[in-house]
Design a protein around this motif. Structure first.
Motif, PDB file in Angstrom:
ATOM      1  N   VAL A  18       0.897  -1.160  -0.023  1.00  0.00           N
ATOM      2  CA  VAL A  18      -0.017  -0.032   0.035  1.00  0.00           C
ATOM      3  C   VAL A  18       0.902   1.132   0.082  1.00  0.00           C
ATOM      4  O   VAL A  18       0.695   2.254  -0.736  1.00  0.00           O
ATOM      5  CB  VAL A  18      -0.949   0.084   1.303  1.00  0.00           C
ATOM      6  CG1 VAL A  18      -1.183   1.443   1.649  1.00  0.00           C
ATOM      7  CG2 VAL A  18      -2.042  -0.907   1.103  1.00  0.00           C
TER       8      VAL A  18
ATOM      9  N   LEU B 125       2.740   1.772  -3.348  1.00  0.00           N
ATOM     10  CA  LEU B 125       1.619   2.172  -4.421  1.00  0.00           C
ATOM     11  C   LEU B 125       1.153   3.706  -4.027  1.00  0.00           C
ATOM     12  O   LEU B 125       0.762   4.563  -5.034  1.00  0.00           O
ATOM     13  CB  LEU B 125       0.526   1.436  -4.464  1.00  0.00           C
ATOM     14  CG  LEU B 125       0.821   0.026  -5.145  1.00  0.00           C
ATOM     15  CD1 LEU B 125      -0.611  -0.754  -5.060  1.00  0.00           C
ATOM     16  CD2 LEU B 125       1.037   0.118  -6.549  1.00  0.00           C
ATOM     17  N   SER B 126       1.019   4.281  -2.828  1.00  0.00           N
ATOM     18  CA  SER B 126       0.397   5.525  -2.497  1.00  0.00           C
ATOM     19  C   SER B 126       1.811   6.489  -2.846  1.00  0.00           C
ATOM     20  O   SER B 126       1.385   7.674  -3.443  1.00  0.00           O
ATOM     21  CB  SER B 126       0.029   5.487  -1.009  1.00  0.00           C
ATOM     22  OG  SER B 126      -0.803   4.949  -0.720  1.00  0.00           O
TER      23      SER B 126
ATOM     24  N   ALA C  20       1.797   7.008  -6.450  1.00  0.00           N
ATOM     25  CA  ALA C  20       0.757   8.012  -7.068  1.00  0.00           C
ATOM     26  C   ALA C  20       1.012   9.296  -6.526  1.00  0.00           C
ATOM     27  O   ALA C  20       0.884  10.311  -7.327  1.00  0.00           O
ATOM     28  CB  ALA C  20      -0.625   7.645  -6.233  1.00  0.00           C
TER      29      ALA C  20
ATOM     30  N   ARG D 184       3.673  10.756  -8.875  1.00  0.00           N
ATOM     31  CA  ARG D 184       2.858  11.075 -10.104  1.00  0.00           C
ATOM     32  C   ARG D 184       2.165  12.186 -10.028  1.00  0.00           C
ATOM     33  O   ARG D 184       1.967  12.965 -11.253  1.00  0.00           O
ATOM     34  CB  ARG D 184       2.192   9.676 -10.777  1.00  0.00           C
ATOM     35  CG  ARG D 184       2.748   8.699 -11.101  1.00  0.00           C
ATOM     36  CD  ARG D 184       2.007   7.575 -11.702  1.00  0.00           C
ATOM     37  NE  ARG D 184       2.609   6.386 -11.982  1.00  0.00           N
ATOM     38  CZ  ARG D 184       2.125   5.316 -12.249  1.00  0.00           C
ATOM     39  NH1 ARG D 184       0.741   5.043 -12.207  1.00  0.00           N
ATOM     40  NH2 ARG D 184       2.816   4.368 -12.665  1.00  0.00           N
ATOM     41  N   ALA D 185       1.660  12.669  -9.054  1.00  0.00           N
ATOM     42  CA  ALA D 185       0.779  13.716  -8.850  1.00  0.00           C
ATOM     43  C   ALA D 185       1.595  15.085  -8.566  1.00  0.00           C
ATOM     44  O   ALA D 185       0.792  16.024  -8.567  1.00  0.00           O
ATOM     45  CB  ALA D 185      -0.221  13.532  -7.716  1.00  0.00           C
TER      46      ALA D 185
END
Lengths: 135, 143
Positions: free
Chosen positions: A121, A124-125, A128, A131-132
């Motif tokens: 988790v 992946l967080s 993200a 990427r943001a």
């Protein structure tokens, strides 16, 4: 530290080592990801420096940040996310193993499995988050 | 004029009623089983009150964890990937599955390992609710 504290039942050791290998994979992936990301970003930044000096006669280090932003050039490397991604498997393994002390074997295994899911988790967080646009 | 028997359906009756069924006795959490509560009647009431408030809290948290699971399913589905290294591909897929299972694993592990310790249980569950937010879905939804 006495010898008694160091002795671990073979089954417990097997669970710790077995899960440890899976955590080690996450650690390896995180380190590889850090190295590759830094290499890639460094190459991109070098290319941007070359482009700026050859076409616009600008120095990357002293250029106006607004100009760099307008050109879509960023010199940032997401160090905090990369570092947390490397620390996560180590920290979670230690916490899960400590919480499992003096507990039955299946509870130790459950804690280590849940910890492995937490690492997934977190990875992946963080991906993200980067990427943001986070660093 | 209604039949007087119709009114019987509107009352609870009493313990003498042959159809009366006693509610389940509240089960005392393991940690308190040693008889720290001298007065059985008061003790039972305390436990019953605590557990009903606890049940509501537990239900809310379980609902949040369920939503997180949905969020992780959507996160993982949104981001298909292919890696050159087959081992890396397998491990990344396992990671996706684990991420989907993470809220259930955290909730289940906490529930099983904190029996009779409601403070620890809620602390760990709230901690998990902070840690397990499905950020890929939350951030992906914004862009």
């Amino acid at each position: 530290m006495s010898a008694r504290r160091l002795s671990v039942a073979p089954a417990v050791l097997a669970v710790l080592v077995g899960f440890g290998l899976l955590y080690a994979w996450d650690l390896y992936e995180a380190i590889a990801n850090m190295v590759l990301t830094v290499q890639q970003r460094t190459a991109e930044i070098d290319a941007a420096r070359e482009f700026l000096s050859s076409t616009l006669d600008l120095d990357l280090e002293t250029a106006d940040p607004a100009v760099l932003e307008a050109l879509g050039i960023s010199t940032a490397i997401p160090w905090s996310a990369l570092t947390m991604n490397v620390l996560a498997p180590v920290l979670v393994f230690v916490v899960a193993a400590m919480l499992g002390r003096r507990r039955p074997l299946w509870q130790r295994a459950l804690l280590l499995l849940a910890g492995l899911a937490v690492v997934a988790v977190v990875t992946l967080s963080l991906t993200a988050y980067v990427r943001a646009g986070g660093l | 004029m209604p039949d007087p028997d119709d009114d019987a359906a509107l009352s609870w009756g009493d313990a003498g009623d042959p159809s009366h069924v006693d509610g389940a006795r509240p089960v005392r959490p393991r940690g308190e089983a040693s008889g720290a509560l001298a007065d059985d009647e008061d003790g039972r009431a305390d436990v019953a009150r605590a557990s009903s408030a606890g049940l509501v809290g537990l239900g809310i948290l379980a609902g949040a964890y369920l939503l997180y699971t949905v969020g992780w399913v959507l996160s993982v589905v949104q981001d298909p990937f292919t890696l050159a290294d087959p081992l890396a591909q397998v491990m990344a897929t396992v990671g996706d599955v684990l991420a989907v299972l993470a809220p259930a694993l955290w909730f289940g592990t906490t529930y099983l390992l904190t029996r009779g310790r409601s403070v620890a249980r809620f602390a760990w569950l709230i901690g998990g609710a902070v840690l397990l937010v499905p950020w890929p879905f939350v951030l992906g939804g914004l862009s």
